[in-house]
Design an enzyme around this catalytic site. Sequence first.
Site, PDB file in Angstrom:
ATOM      1  N   ASP A   6      -7.625  13.916   6.483  1.00  0.00           N
ATOM      2  CA  ASP A   6      -6.714  14.150   7.475  1.00  0.00           C
ATOM      3  C   ASP A   6      -6.486  12.581   7.065  1.00  0.00           C
ATOM      4  O   ASP A   6      -7.127  11.902   6.541  1.00  0.00           O
ATOM      5  CB  ASP A   6      -7.055  14.375   9.177  1.00  0.00           C
ATOM      6  CG  ASP A   6      -8.228  13.787   9.701  1.00  0.00           C
ATOM      7  OD1 ASP A   6      -8.709  13.226   9.116  1.00  0.00           O
ATOM      8  OD2 ASP A   6      -8.413  14.840  10.996  1.00  0.00           O
ATOM      9  N   ALA A   7      -5.743  11.834   8.153  1.00  0.00           N
ATOM     10  CA  ALA A   7      -4.740  10.773   8.485  1.00  0.00           C
ATOM     11  C   ALA A   7      -6.144   9.943   8.713  1.00  0.00           C
ATOM     12  O   ALA A   7      -6.346   8.143   8.590  1.00  0.00           O
ATOM     13  CB  ALA A   7      -4.119  10.271   9.196  1.00  0.00           C
ATOM     14  N   GLY A   8      -7.147  10.541   9.801  1.00  0.00           N
ATOM     15  CA  GLY A   8      -8.297   9.611   9.664  1.00  0.00           C
ATOM     16  C   GLY A   8      -9.500   9.096   8.952  1.00  0.00           C
ATOM     17  O   GLY A   8      -9.654   9.254   7.471  1.00  0.00           O
TER      18      GLY A   8
ATOM     19  N   ASN B 195     -12.408  16.239   0.528  1.00  0.00           N
ATOM     20  CA  ASN B 195     -13.689  14.640   0.062  1.00  0.00           C
ATOM     21  C   ASN B 195     -14.965  15.574  -0.066  1.00  0.00           C
ATOM     22  O   ASN B 195     -15.240  16.064   0.801  1.00  0.00           O
ATOM     23  CB  ASN B 195     -13.145  13.398   0.796  1.00  0.00           C
ATOM     24  CG  ASN B 195     -14.251  12.524   0.401  1.00  0.00           C
ATOM     25  OD1 ASN B 195     -14.599  12.542  -0.864  1.00  0.00           O
ATOM     26  ND2 ASN B 195     -13.930  11.307   1.328  1.00  0.00           N
ATOM     27  N   THR B 196     -15.810  14.754  -0.601  1.00  0.00           N
ATOM     28  CA  THR B 196     -17.172  15.141  -0.234  1.00  0.00           C
ATOM     29  C   THR B 196     -17.893  13.213  -0.145  1.00  0.00           C
ATOM     30  O   THR B 196     -17.780  12.798  -0.441  1.00  0.00           O
ATOM     31  CB  THR B 196     -18.171  15.158  -1.588  1.00  0.00           C
ATOM     32  OG1 THR B 196     -19.815  15.654  -1.251  1.00  0.00           O
ATOM     33  CG2 THR B 196     -17.560  14.715  -2.534  1.00  0.00           C
ATOM     34  N   HIS B 197     -18.617  13.517   1.553  1.00  0.00           N
ATOM     35  CA  HIS B 197     -19.312  12.215   1.819  1.00  0.00           C
ATOM     36  C   HIS B 197     -20.686  12.203   2.011  1.00  0.00           C
ATOM     37  O   HIS B 197     -20.903  13.618   1.972  1.00  0.00           O
ATOM     38  CB  HIS B 197     -18.477  11.929   3.122  1.00  0.00           C
ATOM     39  CG  HIS B 197     -19.012  10.244   4.185  1.00  0.00           C
ATOM     40  ND1 HIS B 197     -18.493   9.448   3.612  1.00  0.00           N
ATOM     41  CD2 HIS B 197     -19.755  10.544   5.058  1.00  0.00           C
ATOM     42  CE1 HIS B 197     -19.195   8.418   3.954  1.00  0.00           C
ATOM     43  NE2 HIS B 197     -19.617   9.646   5.121  1.00  0.00           N
TER      44      HIS B 197
ATOM     45  N   ARG C  32       1.165  -0.910  -0.356  1.00  0.00           N
ATOM     46  CA  ARG C  32      -0.393   0.132  -0.174  1.00  0.00           C
ATOM     47  C   ARG C  32       0.840   1.172   0.266  1.00  0.00           C
ATOM     48  O   ARG C  32       0.344   2.731  -0.617  1.00  0.00           O
ATOM     49  CB  ARG C  32      -0.954   0.164   1.269  1.00  0.00           C
ATOM     50  CG  ARG C  32      -2.308   0.770   1.473  1.00  0.00           C
ATOM     51  CD  ARG C  32      -3.077   0.596   0.218  1.00  0.00           C
ATOM     52  NE  ARG C  32      -4.471   1.530   0.241  1.00  0.00           N
ATOM     53  CZ  ARG C  32      -5.669   1.588   0.301  1.00  0.00           C
ATOM     54  NH1 ARG C  32      -6.179   0.214   0.220  1.00  0.00           N
ATOM     55  NH2 ARG C  32      -6.626   2.574   0.534  1.00  0.00           N
TER      56      ARG C  32
ATOM     57  N   ASP D  21     -12.973  10.119   7.343  1.00  0.00           N
ATOM     58  CA  ASP D  21     -13.620  11.591   7.135  1.00  0.00           C
ATOM     59  C   ASP D  21     -14.044  11.680   8.923  1.00  0.00           C
ATOM     60  O   ASP D  21     -15.043  11.974   9.407  1.00  0.00           O
ATOM     61  CB  ASP D  21     -14.991  10.604   7.212  1.00  0.00           C
ATOM     62  CG  ASP D  21     -15.166  10.020   5.950  1.00  0.00           C
ATOM     63  OD1 ASP D  21     -15.111   9.745   4.630  1.00  0.00           O
ATOM     64  OD2 ASP D  21     -15.355   8.404   5.455  1.00  0.00           O
TER      65      ASP D  21
HETATM   66  C1  GRF Z   1     -20.843  10.922  -3.805  1.00  0.00           C
HETATM   67  O1  GRF Z   1     -22.754  10.207  -3.128  1.00  0.00           O
HETATM   68  C2  GRF Z   1     -19.987   9.925  -2.285  1.00  0.00           C
HETATM   69  O2  GRF Z   1     -19.971  10.936  -1.422  1.00  0.00           O
HETATM   70  C3  GRF Z   1     -18.979   9.147  -2.071  1.00  0.00           C
HETATM   71  O3  GRF Z   1     -19.448   8.574  -3.504  1.00  0.00           O
HETATM   72  C4  GRF Z   1     -20.437   8.910  -4.292  1.00  0.00           C
HETATM   73  C5  GRF Z   1     -19.745   8.989  -5.853  1.00  0.00           C
HETATM   74  O4  GRF Z   1     -19.998   9.694  -6.672  1.00  0.00           O
HETATM   75  N1  GRF Z   1     -18.455   8.792  -1.447  1.00  0.00           N
HETATM   76  P1  GRF Z   1     -20.408   9.647  -7.903  1.00  0.00           P
HETATM   77  O5  GRF Z   1     -19.671   8.545  -8.326  1.00  0.00           O
HETATM   78  O6  GRF Z   1     -19.570  10.820  -8.304  1.00  0.00           O
HETATM   79  O7  GRF Z   1     -21.529   9.700  -8.961  1.00  0.00           O
END
Ligand code: GRF
Length: 268
Positions: free
Chosen positions: A209-211, A175-177, A133, A213
């Site tokens: 960060d390192a965690g 990152n988007t979660h 990794r 989310d």
């Molecule tokens: C998003 O909802 C993101 O939060 C999650 O995976 C999804 C990605 O969707 N981690 P896409 O590939 O951008 O359509």
Amino acid sequence: MRAWPPARQPPIGWRRPLDPPLTQRTAPRLRFVLRELRGVAEFRRRQNPVAEACQRGRTVQPVGCRDVTTRLVVLVSGAGSNLQALLDASADPAYGARIVAVGSDRRGVAGLDRATAAGVPTFVVPVGDYSDRSEWDRVLTARVAGHRPDLVISAGFRKLVGPAFLAEFQDRYLNTHNSLLPAFPGIHGPRDALAYGVKVSGATLFFVDAGVDTGPIVAQVAVPVHEDDTVDMLTERIKDAERRQLVAYVGRLVREGWTIAGRKVTIP
Ligand code: GRF
């Protein structure tokens, strides 16, 4: 306090917003100053053929042209609908950023096709191609760094990056979660939220960060959970709000800059 852009080194294309906004009293004076500045710029351009060619916006720009927008590298693992939203927004030069490359840990995913269709270069760094990794982490870091991004965005990238990547892109890896963090981290945000019985879910944009989310939060958007929701229905409703949030806040970050103090992210 960490600030981006660094005080003496604003990234290319970073502009301080006009603050306070123009009022009727200051507008004429400002227009006069702008007219004067434009005149000076025009004079200088006439003395400088390279600047003049750059100004004409040729597709193949001569060496020496300044890159005037913030450079984004976007990482994806799947459908890439968030990537598509960024591609669409950044097609407008006023957005202030352009996507210079899209990377993935998987070959053949739709996100890569979206990039190719938009004329954006792609690269793939699968974990399985490397002995461990940390080697993968170093190679991914080098491939991303080769595109000289100001900001890196994980838009559905389903891999945790390692120390090499975080050291290189600290405080500029977003990152988007698909949950309201710190609730429901990990890859099953909507499923876990539904199983828990929450009435409101949403999406979180944060600096990695390192965690898992756990990084400092840039923005959150709430999305209602309906009585008859399935995981797919909730996932799609969240993604719709998530895409709009991503486009709005990446735009603000690149145009206005940001600071991170502890866990607090501020866009001035
Ligand atoms: C998003 O909802 C993101 O939060 C999650 O995976 C999804 C990605 O969707 N981690 P896409 O590939 O951008 O359509």
